[in-house]
Design an enzyme around this catalytic site. Structure first.
Site, PDB file in Angstrom:
ATOM      1  N   LYS A  23       0.836  -1.205   0.000  1.00 17.96           N
ATOM      2  CA  LYS A  23       0.000   0.000   0.000  1.00 17.96           C
ATOM      3  C   LYS A  23       0.875   1.261   0.000  1.00 17.96           C
ATOM      4  O   LYS A  23       0.680   2.170  -0.784  1.00 17.96           O
ATOM      5  CB  LYS A  23      -0.915  -0.025   1.234  1.00 17.96           C
ATOM      6  CG  LYS A  23      -1.843   1.152   1.351  1.00 17.96           C
ATOM      7  CD  LYS A  23      -2.806   0.954   2.522  1.00 17.96           C
ATOM      8  CE  LYS A  23      -3.563   2.242   2.818  1.00 17.96           C
ATOM      9  NZ  LYS A  23      -4.464   2.114   3.962  1.00 17.96           N
ATOM     10  N   GLU A  39      10.628  -4.904   4.365  1.00 20.16           N
ATOM     11  CA  GLU A  39      10.670  -6.337   4.034  1.00 20.16           C
ATOM     12  C   GLU A  39      10.303  -6.548   2.563  1.00 20.16           C
ATOM     13  O   GLU A  39      10.961  -7.301   1.829  1.00 20.16           O
ATOM     14  CB  GLU A  39       9.673  -7.116   4.906  1.00 20.16           C
ATOM     15  CG  GLU A  39       9.974  -7.136   6.397  1.00 20.16           C
ATOM     16  CD  GLU A  39       9.360  -5.950   7.144  1.00 20.16           C
ATOM     17  OE1 GLU A  39       9.032  -4.929   6.497  1.00 20.16           O
ATOM     18  OE2 GLU A  39       9.242  -6.047   8.381  1.00 20.16           O
ATOM     19  N   GLY A  64      -4.981  -1.963   5.272  1.00 23.62           N
ATOM     20  CA  GLY A  64      -4.209  -3.107   4.784  1.00 23.62           C
ATOM     21  C   GLY A  64      -4.885  -4.446   5.045  1.00 23.62           C
ATOM     22  O   GLY A  64      -5.058  -5.277   4.155  1.00 23.62           O
ATOM     23  N   ARG A  65      -5.327  -4.654   6.294  1.00 18.63           N
ATOM     24  CA  ARG A  65      -5.908  -5.960   6.643  1.00 18.63           C
ATOM     25  C   ARG A  65      -7.320  -6.136   6.099  1.00 18.63           C
ATOM     26  O   ARG A  65      -7.920  -7.190   6.257  1.00 18.63           O
ATOM     27  CB  ARG A  65      -5.862  -6.166   8.158  1.00 18.63           C
ATOM     28  CG  ARG A  65      -6.504  -5.054   8.973  1.00 18.63           C
ATOM     29  CD  ARG A  65      -6.121  -5.174  10.443  1.00 18.63           C
ATOM     30  NE  ARG A  65      -6.582  -4.053  11.246  1.00 18.63           N
ATOM     31  CZ  ARG A  65      -5.957  -2.885  11.367  1.00 18.63           C
ATOM     32  NH1 ARG A  65      -4.830  -2.667  10.694  1.00 18.63           N
ATOM     33  NH2 ARG A  65      -6.423  -1.933  12.129  1.00 18.63           N
ATOM     34  N   GLU A  79      -4.948  -6.733  15.299  1.00 22.30           N
ATOM     35  CA  GLU A  79      -4.438  -5.423  14.884  1.00 22.30           C
ATOM     36  C   GLU A  79      -5.563  -4.375  14.976  1.00 22.30           C
ATOM     37  O   GLU A  79      -5.308  -3.194  15.118  1.00 22.30           O
ATOM     38  CB  GLU A  79      -3.861  -5.486  13.466  1.00 22.30           C
ATOM     39  CG  GLU A  79      -2.653  -4.575  13.295  1.00 22.30           C
ATOM     40  CD  GLU A  79      -1.966  -4.731  11.957  1.00 22.30           C
ATOM     41  OE1 GLU A  79      -2.654  -4.890  10.939  1.00 22.30           O
ATOM     42  OE2 GLU A  79      -0.725  -4.687  11.925  1.00 22.30           O
ATOM     43  N   HIS A 101      -5.225 -33.231  18.056  1.00 20.62           N
ATOM     44  CA  HIS A 101      -4.079 -34.065  18.426  1.00 20.62           C
ATOM     45  C   HIS A 101      -2.970 -33.213  19.027  1.00 20.62           C
ATOM     46  O   HIS A 101      -1.827 -33.656  19.109  1.00 20.62           O
ATOM     47  CB  HIS A 101      -3.577 -34.826  17.193  1.00 20.62           C
ATOM     48  CG  HIS A 101      -4.631 -35.752  16.651  1.00 20.62           C
ATOM     49  ND1 HIS A 101      -4.710 -37.076  17.021  1.00 20.62           N
ATOM     50  CD2 HIS A 101      -5.674 -35.521  15.818  1.00 20.62           C
ATOM     51  CE1 HIS A 101      -5.755 -37.633  16.412  1.00 20.62           C
ATOM     52  NE2 HIS A 101      -6.355 -36.699  15.682  1.00 20.62           N
ATOM     53  N   LYS A 149       9.271  -0.833  14.434  1.00 20.01           N
ATOM     54  CA  LYS A 149       9.852  -0.489  13.123  1.00 20.01           C
ATOM     55  C   LYS A 149      10.901   0.611  13.278  1.00 20.01           C
ATOM     56  O   LYS A 149      11.978   0.552  12.704  1.00 20.01           O
ATOM     57  CB  LYS A 149       8.751   0.064  12.198  1.00 20.01           C
ATOM     58  CG  LYS A 149       7.837  -0.948  11.584  1.00 20.01           C
ATOM     59  CD  LYS A 149       7.024  -0.244  10.483  1.00 20.01           C
ATOM     60  CE  LYS A 149       5.653  -0.835  10.336  1.00 20.01           C
ATOM     61  NZ  LYS A 149       4.756  -0.078   9.483  1.00 20.01           N
TER      62      LYS A 149
HETATM   63  C1  G6Q Z   1      -2.632  -3.828   8.013  1.00 17.09           C
HETATM   64  C2  G6Q Z   1      -1.364  -3.233   8.421  1.00 17.09           C
HETATM   65  C3  G6Q Z   1      -0.127  -3.935   7.924  1.00 17.09           C
HETATM   66  C4  G6Q Z   1       0.259  -3.634   6.488  1.00 17.09           C
HETATM   67  C5  G6Q Z   1       1.696  -4.109   6.260  1.00 17.09           C
HETATM   68  C6  G6Q Z   1       2.159  -3.912   4.850  1.00 17.09           C
HETATM   69  O1  G6Q Z   1      -3.714  -3.380   8.268  1.00 17.09           O
HETATM   70  O2  G6Q Z   1      -1.383  -1.882   8.100  1.00 17.09           O
HETATM   71  O3  G6Q Z   1      -0.205  -5.320   8.085  1.00 17.09           O
HETATM   72  O4  G6Q Z   1      -0.620  -4.238   5.613  1.00 17.09           O
HETATM   73  O5  G6Q Z   1       2.541  -3.433   7.144  1.00 17.09           O
HETATM   74  O6  G6Q Z   1       2.111  -2.562   4.489  1.00 17.09           O
HETATM   75  P1  G6Q Z   1       2.243  -2.141   2.993  1.00 17.09           P
HETATM   76  O7  G6Q Z   1       1.131  -2.709   2.215  1.00 17.09           O
HETATM   77  O8  G6Q Z   1       2.219  -0.639   2.995  1.00 17.09           O
HETATM   78  O9  G6Q Z   1       3.576  -2.687   2.505  1.00 17.09           O
END
Ligand code: G6Q
Length: 546
Positions: free
Chosen positions: A204, A210, A265-266, A351, A382, A510
């Site tokens: 996003k 990463e 994002g989520r 989150e 199990h 971070k």
């Molecule tokens: C979700 C969070 C988080 C995000 C990641 C990746 O709600 O904001 O999990 O999706 O940190 O972020 P980017 O899509 O910006 O790389």
């Protein structure tokens, strides 16, 4: 409103004392209609919540709590595009992404539906070209493999859906890389042909370390194999809201699919972040996924609270967390293809509601989001179910089962279903000392040996669960199931007065990591950190030198 000031809160506190002394066995014995009374249906999903420690008084007070805390008004504010994410001043409109209606959805006075639909049309056109073999790699070959590089919300949703619907996948193979540990991308790339691999860089913000580190490694792998930079245009696409950063990285804006800051994002799998799903399953199935979520959105918006699936699940969760002292909640899907669902829901829930200040910044005086965890149920039986049955903690379980799924093997599915039903029954009713005694004596055990064996074999029971049943696992029911949980989390956040759509709690780590990386690179010293952290850094530096 602060929920503890709601009249229903005080009622529920009083009522909880009574509930603590009541066993599910009795509740079932007293009321032959219990399952009818405590079942509900919506958007193709059947919810049996009769194995919960509730009666009509509990449910009525919980519904009153939802009303008194303004859940309905908050729900309507979300759907209508109000900036309910107040710490980031953003609307929350993942529901607009699957809105199949005609009424405009306004953000700052502008209808967002036309933009959503035209971006989706671009996405579908691209995916069709890849799937039909018209989009070719730099040597003129078709694409056989797609690697999605993203993390968190840009990974968990598409990964979970692609796994859930794999039995009907008919597009290129999809692979997911999220961890910055180089082993992850090395393993994903092993065996892949660079000339036939497409990378989707999903971020996003397009600033996530990463993802960018993995994307650079993938780019180098491709350029090394192709012998020229121009191959990148045929093998890299981006999904992002940040056009500048995407072009800076070297991906043409024509190969970028966008979404908007009002998609968290989520909550983003319904947007272009769903590209791997569209590539793997095709636009028609993605449309069905959206339609299932839209079905659930409609159910959530229009069904009275007492019969509203997300509201019921949310209220039961609040009951256990705030009134019966539960701190965690298990997600136990029985169909193996749902094996990433617990991880997805873990992010969605924790989150969103893992917070201790209210939306106005005041500290909460009550428990909020529980720990969400789980694994496919049958494997769990199990492993971790021991604690669910005989441990000291109260841990409600969501059993999730699709009665039909593609490619069922004879002799497998019946065992799966029987196990699912047996576990919720066992948790609810338990096994008394008398029952254990009768069972063991019938097997010939007696005397001290028998008495010593009993306590270990007793099951207290009275352990609550929901059973969510899908007639069939398909894109539509999956879409409905995911939207159900999204709205459950929303309702809980609304009751607790939280902003469920920010995630400031992930920022500090971070920030510190970027400083520590500089220390590890020898650019600064470690004096800013505590002695434990300094010692760990020292150890890592030595290991690297050794
Ligand atoms: C979700 C969070 C988080 C995000 C990641 C990746 O709600 O904001 O999990 O999706 O940190 O972020 P980017 O899509 O910006 O790389």
């Amino acid at each position: 409103m602060n929920p503890i000031q709601a009249p229903a809160w005080a009622e529920l506190l009083r009522h909880a004392d009574h509930a603590r002394g009541t066993h599910l066995r009795e509740l079932f014995r007293e009321d032959p209609q219990r399952v009818q009374r405590y079942s509900a249906d919506g958007a193709g999903i059947h919810l049996d919540y009769s194995k919960n420690r509730v009666n009509d008084v509990t449910m009525a007070q919980l519904v009153a709590l939802a009303k008194q805390t303004g859940v309905e008004a908050q729900r309507d504010a979300m759907f209508s595009g109000e900036a309910i994410n107040n710490t980031e001043h953003r609307a929350v409109l993942h529901t607009a992404l699957r809105n199949l209606g005609d009424a405009p959805v306004l953000v700052d006075g502008r209808d967002v539906l036309p933009e959503i639909r035209s971006e989706r049309a671009r996405l579908y056109a691209f995916a069709r070209r890849v799937r039909d073999g018209q989009w070719l790699g730099h040597t003129g070959q078709t694409i056989t493999d797609v690697v999605n590089i993203g993390i968190g919300g840009s990974d968990l949703g598409p990964l979970m859906v692609c796994e859930a619907l794999k039995p009907v996948a008919d597009g290129p193979r999809v692979h997911f890389v999220s961890n910055v540990d180089g082993a992850a991308i090395q393993q994903a790339l092993r065996g892949l042909d660079p000339a036939r691999t497409l990378f989707v860089i999903a971020s996003k913000t397009f600033t996530t370390i990463e993802t960018l580190t993995n994307a650079r490694t993938a780019r180098q792998w491709l350029v090394d194999a192709a012998g020229n930079e121009s191959a990148v245009a045929r093998h890299f696409v981006a999904v992002s809201t940040n056009r500048d950063k995407v072009t800076e990285f070297g991906i043409d804006a024509d190969n970028m699919f966008g979404f908007w800051d009002w998609v968290g994002g989520r909550y983003s799998l319904w947007s272009a972040i769903g590209l791997p799903i569209v590539l793997s399953l095709g636009p028609d199935r993605f449309d069905e996924l959206l339609a299932g979520a839209y079905d659930m959105d409609q159910h959530f918006r229009t069904t009275p609270l007492a019969e509203n699936l997300p509201v019921i699940l949310a209220l039961l969760g609040v009951w256990y967390v705030d009134f019966l002292g539960s701190r965690s909640h298990v997600i136990a899907p029985y169909n193996n293809v749902l094996h990433r669902l617990p991880a997805f829901l873990q992010q969605l829930d924790m989150e969103s509601n893992g917070k201790s200040v209210r939306r106005d910044g005041a500290r909460v005086e009550y428990a909020t989001g529980p720990v969400i965890w789980g694994e496919p149920g049958i494997n769990g039986q199990h492993a971790y179910f021991q604690l669910l049955h005989q441990g000291t903690a109260l841990i409600p379980v969501d059993f999730i089962l699709a009665l039909r799924q593609p490619n069922v093997l004879p002799g497998h599915h019946r065992t799966l279903m029987a196990s699912c039903f047996a576990q919720s029954a066992a948790l609810a009713r338990g096994k008394t000392a008398d029952e254990v005694r009768a069972e063991l004596s019938a097997r010939g055990m007696s005397g001290d040996e028998l008495e010593a064996a009993i306590p270990h074999r007793v099951f207290g029971g009275n352990r609550p669960s929901n059973t969510l049943v899908l007639d069939e696992l398909n894109p539509r029911t999956l879409g409905a199931l995911l939207a159900l949980y999204e709205h459950k989390v929303f309702v809980q956040g609304a009751i607790w007065g939280l902003n469920s759509f920010d995630q400031w709690g992930v920022e500090l780590g971070k920030q510190l990591a970027s400083g520590i990386e500089k220390v590890l690179a020898g650019e600064t010293d470690a004096s800013a950190y505590d002695s434990s952290t300094q010692a760990l850094i020292e150890r890592a530096i030595h290991a690297q030198q050794g």
